[in-house]
Design a protein around this motif. Sequence first.
Motif, PDB file in Angstrom:
ATOM      1  N   PHE A   1       6.033  -8.696  -2.861  1.00 15.93           N
ATOM      2  CA  PHE A   1       4.604  -9.007  -2.816  1.00 15.93           C
ATOM      3  C   PHE A   1       4.403 -10.384  -2.195  1.00 15.93           C
ATOM      4  CE2 PHE A   1       4.714  -5.786  -6.113  1.00 15.93           C
ATOM      5  CZ  PHE A   1       3.556  -5.055  -5.873  1.00 15.93           C
ATOM      6  N   GLU A   2       3.582 -10.440  -1.151  1.00 11.27           N
ATOM      7  CA  GLU A   2       3.213 -11.706  -0.516  1.00 11.27           C
ATOM      8  C   GLU A   2       1.690 -11.792  -0.492  1.00 11.27           C
ATOM      9  OE1 GLU A   2       5.048 -12.398   3.212  1.00 11.27           O
ATOM     10  OE2 GLU A   2       7.045 -11.720   2.549  1.00 11.27           O
ATOM     11  N   PRO A   3       1.118 -12.895  -0.956  1.00 12.82           N
ATOM     12  CA  PRO A   3      -0.350 -12.986  -1.018  1.00 12.82           C
ATOM     13  C   PRO A   3      -0.976 -13.140   0.359  1.00 12.82           C
ATOM     14  CG  PRO A   3       0.651 -15.066  -1.664  1.00 12.82           C
ATOM     15  CD  PRO A   3       1.778 -14.098  -1.480  1.00 12.82           C
ATOM     16  N   LYS A   4      -2.115 -12.520   0.533  1.00 12.78           N
ATOM     17  CA  LYS A   4      -2.920 -12.686   1.741  1.00 12.78           C
ATOM     18  C   LYS A   4      -4.327 -13.052   1.288  1.00 12.78           C
ATOM     19  CE  LYS A   4      -0.284  -9.528   4.661  1.00 12.78           C
ATOM     20  NZ  LYS A   4      -0.327  -8.310   5.505  1.00 12.78           N
ATOM     21  N   GLY A   5      -4.779 -14.231   1.733  1.00 16.00           N
ATOM     22  CA  GLY A   5      -6.083 -14.710   1.268  1.00 16.00           C
ATOM     23  C   GLY A   5      -6.111 -14.911  -0.230  1.00 16.00           C
ATOM     24  N   LYS A   6      -4.973 -15.400  -0.754  1.00 18.44           N
ATOM     25  CA  LYS A   6      -4.809 -15.650  -2.191  1.00 18.44           C
ATOM     26  C   LYS A   6      -4.984 -14.383  -3.043  1.00 18.44           C
ATOM     27  CE  LYS A   6      -6.033 -20.529  -2.067  1.00 18.44           C
ATOM     28  NZ  LYS A   6      -6.813 -21.621  -2.676  1.00 18.44           N
ATOM     29  N   LYS A   7      -4.627 -13.241  -2.441  1.00 17.42           N
ATOM     30  CA  LYS A   7      -4.688 -11.971  -3.172  1.00 17.42           C
ATOM     31  C   LYS A   7      -3.462 -11.129  -2.821  1.00 17.42           C
ATOM     32  CE  LYS A   7      -9.711 -11.410  -3.636  1.00 17.42           C
ATOM     33  NZ  LYS A   7     -10.868 -10.529  -3.313  1.00 17.42           N
ATOM     34  N   TYR A   8      -2.989 -10.362  -3.806  1.00 15.04           N
ATOM     35  CA  TYR A   8      -1.932  -9.394  -3.559  1.00 15.04           C
ATOM     36  C   TYR A   8      -2.553  -8.025  -3.274  1.00 15.04           C
ATOM     37  CZ  TYR A   8       1.554 -12.584  -5.622  1.00 15.04           C
ATOM     38  OH  TYR A   8       2.376 -13.639  -5.893  1.00 15.04           O
TER      39      TYR A   8
ATOM     40  N   ASN B   1       8.391  -5.978 -16.600  1.00 14.81           N
ATOM     41  CA  ASN B   1       7.935  -7.056 -17.469  1.00 14.81           C
ATOM     42  C   ASN B   1       6.405  -7.079 -17.452  1.00 14.81           C
ATOM     43  OD1 ASN B   1       7.177  -9.498 -18.645  1.00 14.81           O
ATOM     44  ND2 ASN B   1       8.951 -10.596 -17.848  1.00 14.81           N
ATOM     45  N   PRO B   2       5.736  -6.774 -18.575  1.00 16.96           N
ATOM     46  CA  PRO B   2       4.265  -6.701 -18.579  1.00 16.96           C
ATOM     47  C   PRO B   2       3.589  -8.045 -18.376  1.00 16.96           C
ATOM     48  CG  PRO B   2       5.115  -6.494 -20.815  1.00 16.96           C
ATOM     49  CD  PRO B   2       6.305  -6.471 -19.898  1.00 16.96           C
ATOM     50  N   GLN B   3       4.350  -9.154 -18.496  1.00 17.90           N
ATOM     51  CA  GLN B   3       3.777 -10.472 -18.230  1.00 17.90           C
ATOM     52  C   GLN B   3       3.660 -10.740 -16.719  1.00 17.90           C
ATOM     53  OE1 GLN B   3       2.666 -12.282 -20.804  1.00 17.90           O
ATOM     54  NE2 GLN B   3       3.389 -10.603 -22.102  1.00 17.90           N
TER      55      GLN B   3
ATOM     56  N   THR C   1      10.116 -12.802 -10.431  1.00 19.12           N
ATOM     57  CA  THR C   1      10.922 -11.615 -10.149  1.00 19.12           C
ATOM     58  C   THR C   1      11.047 -10.801 -11.426  1.00 19.12           C
ATOM     59  OG1 THR C   1      12.998 -12.769 -10.663  1.00 19.12           O
ATOM     60  CG2 THR C   1      12.293 -12.750  -8.362  1.00 19.12           C
ATOM     61  N   THR C   2      11.171  -9.512 -11.250  1.00 18.06           N
ATOM     62  CA  THR C   2      11.387  -8.623 -12.380  1.00 18.06           C
ATOM     63  C   THR C   2      12.045  -7.351 -11.851  1.00 18.06           C
ATOM     64  OG1 THR C   2      10.351  -7.506 -14.275  1.00 18.06           O
ATOM     65  CG2 THR C   2       9.103  -7.521 -12.224  1.00 18.06           C
TER      66      THR C   2
ATOM     67  N   CYS D   1       7.799 -11.662  -6.208  1.00 18.29           N
ATOM     68  CA  CYS D   1       6.449 -12.104  -5.891  1.00 18.29           C
ATOM     69  C   CYS D   1       6.510 -13.542  -5.346  1.00 18.29           C
ATOM     70  CB  CYS D   1       5.560 -12.093  -7.129  1.00 18.29           C
ATOM     71  SG  CYS D   1       5.586 -10.545  -8.058  1.00 18.29           S
ATOM     72  N   LYS D   2       5.827 -13.752  -4.235  1.00 16.70           N
ATOM     73  CA  LYS D   2       5.683 -15.105  -3.718  1.00 16.70           C
ATOM     74  C   LYS D   2       4.421 -15.729  -4.299  1.00 16.70           C
ATOM     75  CE  LYS D   2       8.269 -14.962   0.612  1.00 16.70           C
ATOM     76  NZ  LYS D   2       8.214 -15.243   2.066  1.00 16.70           N
ATOM     77  N   GLY D   3       4.435 -17.042  -4.373  1.00 16.15           N
ATOM     78  CA  GLY D   3       3.261 -17.736  -4.898  1.00 16.15           C
ATOM     79  C   GLY D   3       2.189 -17.902  -3.841  1.00 16.15           C
ATOM     80  N   GLU D   4       1.297 -18.847  -4.059  1.00 16.95           N
ATOM     81  CA  GLU D   4       0.211 -19.076  -3.115  1.00 16.95           C
ATOM     82  C   GLU D   4       0.738 -19.598  -1.781  1.00 16.95           C
ATOM     83  OE1 GLU D   4      -3.373 -20.915  -4.488  1.00 16.95           O
ATOM     84  OE2 GLU D   4      -2.756 -20.727  -6.577  1.00 16.95           O
ATOM     85  N   GLU D   5       0.029 -19.214  -0.732  1.00 14.07           N
ATOM     86  CA  GLU D   5       0.438 -19.665   0.602  1.00 14.07           C
ATOM     87  C   GLU D   5       0.102 -21.140   0.796  1.00 14.07           C
ATOM     88  OE1 GLU D   5      -1.958 -16.709   2.650  1.00 14.07           O
ATOM     89  OE2 GLU D   5      -0.155 -15.687   3.295  1.00 14.07           O
TER      90      GLU D   5
END
Length: 201
Positions: A57-64, A98-100, A165-166, A197-201
């Motif tokens: 998952f990489e965010p685009k426009g601060k959204k996944y 992982n549900p978190q 990661t999970t 998952c990557k964080g914010e760009e």
Amino acid sequence: MKKTVLSALIALLLGLIQVIIWLLNKLFIWWLSKYFKKLLIELEFRVDGRVSKMAKFEPKGKKYTEKKVNVKLMITPAGKFSMYILKHLDIGIDIFFNPQILDITLENDSAWLGENPSSVDVKLDEKQSLGVLLLRDYKLGGIKTEPFERTVPFFIMPRRLAYATTSVNFKINSYWMNKISRKMCSVSWKNELNVSCKGEE
């Protein structure tokens, strides 16, 4: 001459006993396999239509953007007695991340809302665990015991923008006796699914 004949008879008798023991052993193994063999379950994951070991998952426009996952369950029936027990124990498999980190949504989630819960064989609980009943529609007493498949589609989506990661996990479950059910099943991965998952760009 008598000793030679006696030795030959003893050797023949011992040979016959060994053959009988071997046949009885084969017959016993066949009987155990026919009636008490374990249920085999193999899991294969597809992400956006492709067999994959990783969902990134990489965010685009601060959204996944959510990803569609299909889990294919390939089931090889157990022995007749084992199938009878597992069918009546309502054997199922719980698949979860992982549900978190991740939220899971059924592809046709709204369709389940009008269903009687006891008639639904795919459920998603409050802990984001996807439960699939394996033998709800399996008919006991058939002559053939061929492997069969079923595919469960769902969507996954990170809960927040963050580096994380999970990986997918599972457990055998039943309405009545979890420990007995787990002893009567064997589960393997065709491909394990990991998520990054990557964080914010």
